[in-house]
Every structure is written in structure tokens, then in C-alpha cells.
Scaffold this motif. Structure first.
Motif, PDB file in Angstrom:
ATOM      1  N   LEU A 114       0.875  -1.175   0.000  1.00  0.00           N
ATOM      2  CA  LEU A 114       0.000   0.000   0.000  1.00  0.00           C
ATOM      3  C   LEU A 114       0.913   1.226   0.000  1.00  0.00           C
ATOM      4  CD1 LEU A 114      -2.129  -1.511   2.832  1.00  0.00           C
ATOM      5  CD2 LEU A 114      -3.057  -1.041   0.569  1.00  0.00           C
ATOM      6  N   SER A 115       1.350   1.618  -1.170  1.00  0.00           N
ATOM      7  CA  SER A 115       2.303   2.725  -1.282  1.00  0.00           C
ATOM      8  C   SER A 115       1.607   3.980  -1.794  1.00  0.00           C
ATOM      9  CB  SER A 115       3.446   2.334  -2.230  1.00  0.00           C
ATOM     10  OG  SER A 115       4.411   3.367  -2.294  1.00  0.00           O
ATOM     11  N   GLU A 116       1.595   5.001  -0.960  1.00  0.00           N
ATOM     12  CA  GLU A 116       1.029   6.298  -1.314  1.00  0.00           C
ATOM     13  C   GLU A 116      -0.459   6.207  -1.690  1.00  0.00           C
ATOM     14  OE1 GLU A 116       2.889   8.947  -0.864  1.00  0.00           O
ATOM     15  OE2 GLU A 116       4.960   8.356  -1.233  1.00  0.00           O
ATOM     16  N   VAL A 117      -1.221   5.421  -0.937  1.00  0.00           N
ATOM     17  CA  VAL A 117      -2.652   5.295  -1.247  1.00  0.00           C
ATOM     18  C   VAL A 117      -3.588   5.516  -0.071  1.00  0.00           C
ATOM     19  CG1 VAL A 117      -2.331   3.763  -3.231  1.00  0.00           C
ATOM     20  CG2 VAL A 117      -2.635   2.772  -0.967  1.00  0.00           C
ATOM     21  N   LEU A 118      -3.179   5.179   1.130  1.00  0.00           N
ATOM     22  CA  LEU A 118      -4.125   5.164   2.251  1.00  0.00           C
ATOM     23  C   LEU A 118      -4.641   6.541   2.625  1.00  0.00           C
ATOM     24  CD1 LEU A 118      -2.578   2.430   4.553  1.00  0.00           C
ATOM     25  CD2 LEU A 118      -4.532   2.230   3.001  1.00  0.00           C
ATOM     26  N   TYR A 119      -3.873   7.606   2.378  1.00  0.00           N
ATOM     27  CA  TYR A 119      -4.358   8.932   2.775  1.00  0.00           C
ATOM     28  C   TYR A 119      -5.430   9.479   1.853  1.00  0.00           C
ATOM     29  CZ  TYR A 119      -0.054  10.069   0.096  1.00  0.00           C
ATOM     30  OH  TYR A 119       0.970  10.110  -0.804  1.00  0.00           O
ATOM     31  N   TYR A 120      -5.723   8.782   0.763  1.00  0.00           N
ATOM     32  CA  TYR A 120      -6.823   9.178  -0.121  1.00  0.00           C
ATOM     33  C   TYR A 120      -8.186   8.751   0.434  1.00  0.00           C
ATOM     34  CZ  TYR A 120      -3.251  10.057  -3.683  1.00  0.00           C
ATOM     35  OH  TYR A 120      -2.172  10.533  -4.374  1.00  0.00           O
ATOM     36  N   PHE A 121      -8.186   7.861   1.433  1.00  0.00           N
ATOM     37  CA  PHE A 121      -9.428   7.358   2.018  1.00  0.00           C
ATOM     38  C   PHE A 121      -9.843   8.195   3.225  1.00  0.00           C
ATOM     39  CE2 PHE A 121      -7.442   3.499   0.203  1.00  0.00           C
ATOM     40  CZ  PHE A 121      -8.450   3.134  -0.683  1.00  0.00           C
TER      41      PHE A 121
END
Length: 192
Positions: A114-121
Motif C-alpha cells: 500500500l504505497s502512497e494510497v491510504l491517505y486518499y481514504f
């Protein structure tokens, strides 16, 4: 800067890739190159049976993960990014357009990146992604997370996204190794 409150919709990413196939300079940025190398070095094993890369973009990190996996499923919300990623990958990589948490792929994995994706949620969707990830992770598997720590207008900061995810999976993955925590946070979650 005002922070968004809802999960970033797929169209946001698709429009970025239509306007510029490499909007974050994954192919040319020294920062990205170093981060990808650190990500590969953070892998806890030399080989994985089945990997999942969430938010593969145009496939730069995918190309580095592929030699470490027997099979690798790389997903992204943008069809344009997936088309570009498919052009340069080895045969052990499968690509799919998917938007999490609703389109979480079936099956199980021994590596989830999970690279550079979780803060979009937003927090609720991040909790769902965490629950789905831990459910899909094989016993003994690992999750690698990496997030930029700078300021954005995304629903969560990199640190908050990492912390919320790690807390949500801590019962199953209590071992949390923070490999790097400057400019970006890179960590490995595992059962031991």
C-alpha cells in the motif's frame, strides 16, 4: 489548505493521468527512485508466492516488485494508468482496474503493498480497506505501507493513515517495523 473529508473519487486519478501520464513523476524523480529502492529493501522475505500492489499507477514500483513475486496483481482506480502500466511488465503480473474498498480483489496474498494510497481514504473507508487487507493476508504474510509525510488536502495525513491502518490490523499483525520516518513513512506489518 482545507482538507477533503470524503474518500477521493476514482475520477480524480483518471483525470490526472489523462492530463499527464506521469503526474507525480514516478519515472524521473530522485525522491521516487530512492523511495522505491527503500520499499524493496524493506520487504521481509526474498520471495513471495502471491503479491498485491494497491494503487500501482503506471507500474514503476510494480516492475521492481515483480521479480520478488511468483505472481503479482497490480490494481489502480485509473484505466489510463493501468493501460500504461501493462506496456512494460513481465508475464507474472496481472493488472486490474479496481477502486477500494468496494472492488477489493478476491483471493489471498502473502504480500500486500500500500504505497502512497491510504491517505486518499476517509477514516471509514480506510477501516474497511484494513479489514479487507487483513482478511486477504495469508498466515505469515506481510503488509508494506509507505506514505509521504508532507501536507496535502487529502482526507488523512500520511502519518494518520499509517497509524489508523496499523491500529486496525494490530490484533492480527502486531509486529510493526517503521523502516523510515522522515519525508515519508515506510513500514512493514507482520505477525511476528
Amino acid at each position: 489548505m482545507s482538507r477533503k473529508t470524503a474518500t477521493i473519487p476514482p475520477d480524480y486519478f483518471e483525470q490526472k493521468y489523462i492530463a499527464d501520464i506521469d503526474p507525480w513523476r514516478f519515472r524521473s524523480s530522485a525522491y521516487e527512485r530512492e523511495k522505491y529502492q527503500s520499499t524493496i529493501e524493506a520487504l521481509g522475505r526474498s520471495r513471495y508466492d502471491r503479491g498485491l500492489e494497491v494503487g500501482c499507477s503506471i507500474g514503476v514500483l510494480t516492475g521492481l516488485l515483480a521479480p520478488r513475486c511468483d505472481t503479482l496483481l497490480a490494481i489502480d482506480a485509473s484505466p489510463t494508468a493501468i493501460t500504461a502500466a501493462r506496456e512494460t511488465q513481465p508475464p507474472n503480473v496481472t493488472f486490474a482496474v479496481a477502486t477500494l474498498p468496494n472492488d477489493f480483489p478476491p483471493g489471498d496474498f502473502d504480500l500486500i503493498v500500500l504505497s502512497e494510497v491510504l491517505y486518499y481514504f476517509d477514516s471509514d473507508d480506510l477501516q474497511r480497506v484494513a479489514a479487507l487487507s487483513v482478511k486477504a493476508l495469508r498466515p505469515g504474510g506481510q503488509i508494506i505501507m509507505c506514505h509521504w509525510l508532507g501536507e496535502t488536502d487529502y482526507p488523512l495525513t500520511g502519518q494518520a493513515a499509517s497509524d489508523q491502518f496499523a491500529d486496525a490490523v494490530a490484533v492480527r499483525l502486531p509486529a510493526r517495523a517503521i523502516v523510515r520516518d522522515a519525508t515519508y513513512r515506510l513500514e512493514r506489518l507482520s505477525s511476528h
